[in-house]
Design a protein around this motif. Structure first.
Motif, PDB file in Angstrom:
ATOM      1  N   ALA A   1       0.834  -1.099  -0.010  1.00  0.00           N
ATOM      2  CA  ALA A   1      -0.043   0.062   0.053  1.00  0.00           C
ATOM      3  C   ALA A   1       0.664   1.345  -0.054  1.00  0.00           C
ATOM      4  CB  ALA A   1      -1.018  -0.086   1.195  1.00  0.00           C
ATOM      5  N   SER A   2       1.970   1.236   0.700  1.00  0.00           N
ATOM      6  CA  SER A   2       2.820   2.440   0.927  1.00  0.00           C
ATOM      7  C   SER A   2       3.494   2.784  -0.498  1.00  0.00           C
ATOM      8  CB  SER A   2       3.837   2.089   1.826  1.00  0.00           C
ATOM      9  OG  SER A   2       4.841   3.193   1.952  1.00  0.00           O
ATOM     10  N   LEU A   3       3.764   1.768  -1.212  1.00  0.00           N
ATOM     11  CA  LEU A   3       4.616   1.796  -2.517  1.00  0.00           C
ATOM     12  C   LEU A   3       3.626   2.338  -3.225  1.00  0.00           C
ATOM     13  CD1 LEU A   3       6.888   1.467  -4.657  1.00  0.00           C
ATOM     14  CD2 LEU A   3       6.001  -0.815  -4.856  1.00  0.00           C
ATOM     15  N   ALA A   4       2.532   1.731  -3.310  1.00  0.00           N
ATOM     16  CA  ALA A   4       1.562   2.020  -4.518  1.00  0.00           C
ATOM     17  C   ALA A   4       1.149   3.479  -4.328  1.00  0.00           C
ATOM     18  CB  ALA A   4       0.143   1.067  -4.337  1.00  0.00           C
ATOM     19  N   GLN A   5       0.655   3.817  -2.909  1.00  0.00           N
ATOM     20  CA  GLN A   5       0.186   5.346  -2.828  1.00  0.00           C
ATOM     21  C   GLN A   5       1.168   6.327  -2.999  1.00  0.00           C
ATOM     22  OE1 GLN A   5      -1.819   4.492   0.945  1.00  0.00           O
ATOM     23  NE2 GLN A   5      -3.261   3.226  -0.239  1.00  0.00           N
ATOM     24  N   ARG A   6       2.582   6.056  -2.398  1.00  0.00           N
ATOM     25  CA  ARG A   6       3.650   6.985  -2.641  1.00  0.00           C
ATOM     26  C   ARG A   6       3.806   7.441  -4.316  1.00  0.00           C
ATOM     27  NH1 ARG A   6       8.431   7.835   0.095  1.00  0.00           N
ATOM     28  NH2 ARG A   6       7.180   7.139   2.056  1.00  0.00           N
ATOM     29  N   CYS A   7       3.826   6.208  -5.059  1.00  0.00           N
ATOM     30  CA  CYS A   7       4.187   6.473  -6.468  1.00  0.00           C
ATOM     31  C   CYS A   7       2.838   6.498  -7.400  1.00  0.00           C
ATOM     32  CB  CYS A   7       4.996   5.392  -6.836  1.00  0.00           C
ATOM     33  SG  CYS A   7       6.416   5.208  -6.032  1.00  0.00           S
ATOM     34  N   GLY A   8       1.566   6.398  -6.602  1.00  0.00           N
ATOM     35  CA  GLY A   8       0.355   6.449  -7.610  1.00  0.00           C
ATOM     36  C   GLY A   8       0.224   5.252  -8.510  1.00  0.00           C
TER      37      GLY A   8
END
Ligand SMILES: Cc1ncc(C[n+]2csc(CCOP(=O)(O)OP(=O)(O)O)c2C)c(N)n1
Ligand SMILES: [Mg+2]
Length: 618
Positions: free
Chosen positions: A249-256
């Motif tokens: 979730a962190s990777l997805a959200q940080r990078c969109g």
């Protein structure tokens, strides 16, 4: 110092003191043994359990295949840090476990199988239930396990255990190697004694290390990702096993970056603006649309089965590149990916770190695609005149009743595909969709295993078809016996309707898939529907049972099942051939290239035309 024990006693004593440890959390690695006794193990493993099994509780299933499915459910819920052992008698008791072994190995989930074997000393001539192999005198039916296990051994002398048992634990608990581990035990050897070194029975902790990504592999993956304009993450079972949801979730959200899920990866991320839901043949049109135009696809913890890649037709960008994050090197390299052979949680965190400053924003694209898909799903829920309750309505009603802590279980028939498509794994709830082997009969025992691993679970909702219920309902008795609460939602659609639908779509006719009486002279049963009273059947096994009349009835039945201490079976009489909206993805299967029926040839031709979307990914 030595301890004099039989082979079977040593095995029981050893298993009772094995622990696993990941991230500092310790637990019993094999906390119980399932088994059905026969002459091949009753005086061996059976005697050992009765004398030495205080710390290795025995659970009695009703079918050997089912006990393996229960161990798989246990392992899934324990995120591959623990499993159950299964003992079976020689011959049919053991071969009944083969399908379970294949299910475990295909799903990369650990199970410990202990089939019993012929005599090592051969004093007796062919023994009861022995298959005499004409050219391989030392073979037995248990050699079939070699093909469906990640590790196989046969114990002919007690002292062989000293080397065999630690290796068993190593393979079971290694995330890259795990699957079915089979230790065949000659029936005479099980009772033979040896002075075992006492250290073998000292408590032992198996550390499940998280393998960090190698710098070179990470650099290569990052170079690809930094150039991505339309990236997509495919979240597989590895995300769940590695407990990498937060990192994802962190990777997805940080990078969109949008995320789509495989069946084993269902529940990899909480619903939100970047979650596209299921991918591929059973996926959402939203996920498939984003996948079709993706230029970089990061595949995390997935074996990339044909259902995920739409038989290699899903990713259509001409320059699409792949990054494969997987503990298993063979999976990491699939689709010509730049491999990152590593634990998913560590790799995702490193990718996020390495992508500092990179961002794309696919939120608008995801929003548009999901809005369209969700309105198609919603429209499909509308009742049509003269129709019974539909499966889609059942799933929606069920989904609305889910609370944190609940589990959803599905494996075969229409439920696993429908649920990958339409189910929302709401925050705090869990899903187990076994679609690697998609084994009918997996579901009820797997639910049992999940309940054993997670006594704290809320409802364990097992969604099955009538076909699966008829094939394998007997573990409901085990659930009653053990006080393991399950809620089975049975979709009574009068046949093997998912296959019937597939059959009609590919050949134009229905044949041999519905539960019908045979009419005189007919080549397959095609008369009136057979009536089966599923609720009476479930009640006879000791379950609370109810027929849900319509959506309101189902809602009420789910509420009373939650308060019911016994396992419950809720029978939903649903419209037979009423599939959910299709995913739009192609799926390849063998189709007839010759027929006297022009319709068959036309459908085959159409199939071959759709197959033109298939690509080589190198
Ligand atoms: C053990 C096993 N045998 C056969 C199949 C092939 N198969 C897949 S779905 C299906 C029909 C399942 O029927 P049911 O449980 O009633 O579900 P429905 O298709 O009606 O939704 C069959 C036979 C399978 N997956 N597993
Ligand atoms: Mg059915």
């Amino acid at each position: 110092m030595t301890v004099r024990l039989t082979t079977a006693q040593a095995l029981v004593r050893f298993l009772a003191v094995q622990e696993s440890e990941r991230d500092g959390v310790r637990r019993r690695a094999v906390p119980a043994m399932f088994g059905i006794f026969g002459h091949g193990n009753v005086a061996g493993v059976g005697q050992a359990l009765s004398e030495h099994g205080a710390a290795l509780p025995f659970v009695q299933p009703k079918n050997e295949q089912a006990m393996v499915h229960a161990a798989i459910g246990y392992a899934k819920a324990a995120r591959r840090t623990a499993t159950l052992a299964c003992t079976a008698s020689i011959g049919p008791g053991s071969t009944n476990m083969l399908t379970g072994a294949a299910t475990a190995t295909t799903n990369r989930l650990p199970v410990l199988l202990l089939p019993s074997d012929t005599f090592a000393n051969r004093r007796q001539g062919p023994v009861l239930q022995q298959l005499e192999h004409p050219v391989s005198a030392d073979a037995s039916v248990n050699d079939c396990f070699r093909l469906v296990s990640r590790h196989f051994d046969r114990i002919a002398r007690p002292e062989q255990l000293v080397a065999a048992l630690p290796e068993t634990m190593r393979v079971l608990l290694d995330p890259a190697e795990t699957g079915a581990v089979t230790i065949a035990l000659h029936q005479d050897t099980q009772g033979e004694a040896f002075d075992f070194p006492a250290e073998l029975f000292e408590p032992r902790v198996w550390r499940i290390a998280r393998r960090p990504p190698a710098a070179e592999e990470l650099a290569a993956a990052l170079a690809i990702l930094r150039g991505a304009r339309r990236p997509l993450i495919v979240a597989g079972g590895g995300v769940i096993y590695s407990e990498a949801r937060a990192a994802l979730a962190s990777l997805a959200q940080r990078c969109g970056i949008p995320v789509a899920e495989t069946s084993a990866g269902k529940g990899s991320m909480d619903p939100g603006e970047l979650l596209l839901g299921g991918l591929g043949v059973n996926g959402t049109r939203a996920a498939n649309r984003i996948a079709a135009e993706a230029d970089v696809v990061v595949c995390v913890g997935t074996r990339l089965s044909d259902f995920t890649t739409a038989s290699h037709s899903l990713f259509q960008d001409p320059g699409v590149r792949f990054v494969g994050v997987n503990v298993c090197a063979a999976d990491a390299g699939k689709l010509g990916a730049a491999p990152v052979v590593a634990d998913a949680r560590l790799a995702l965190a490193e990718l996020e770190r390495g992508l500092a400053g990179y961002s794309t924003d696919r939120r608008d694209a995801v929003r548009a695609a999901t809005a369209e898909w969700e309105s198609a799903l919603d429209a499909d829920l509308a009742p049509r005149a003269g129709e019974r309750m539909t499966q889609a309505q059942v799933y929606r009603t069920l989904n609305e009743a889910v609370r944190p802590g609940d589990w959803l279980v599905a494996a075969a028939g229409s439920p696993p595909g429908d649920l990958l498509k339409a189910w929302r794994v709401t925050p705090g709830s869990f899903a187990h969709i076994e679609f690697a082997f998609s084994c009918m009969g997996h579901e009820i025992p797997a639910g049992l295993g999940i309940r054993m691993a997670r006594a704290d679970a809320g409802e364990v909702l097992v969604v099955i078809g009538d076909g699966t219920y008829l094939m394998a309902n007997t573990e409901l008795v085990t659930a009653v016996q053990e006080g393991l609460k399950l809620t089975v939602v049975l979709l009574a659609n009068r046949g093997y309707q998912s296959i019937h639908g597939l059959q009609r779509a590919t050949t134009g006719t229905g044949f041999g898939n519905e539960f019908r009486h045979r009419r005189p002279g007919a080549s397959a049963p095609d008369g009136a529907f057979v009536d089966v009273d599923y609720a009476a059947n479930a009640a006879s096994l000791g379950c609370a049972a109810e027929v849900a009349a319509g959506v309101d009835g189902l809602r009420a039945a789910l509420a009373s099942a939650r308060d019911e201490p016994r396992p419950s079976v809720i029978v939903c009489e649903v419209e037979p051939l009423r599939p959910l909206p299709d995913s739009g993805a192609f799926w390849d299967l063998g189709v007839p290239h010759a027929s006297e029926d022009a319709r068959v040839l036309r459908l085959t031709q159409e199939h071959r035309e759709r197959a033109r979307r298939q690509r080589w990914y190198l």
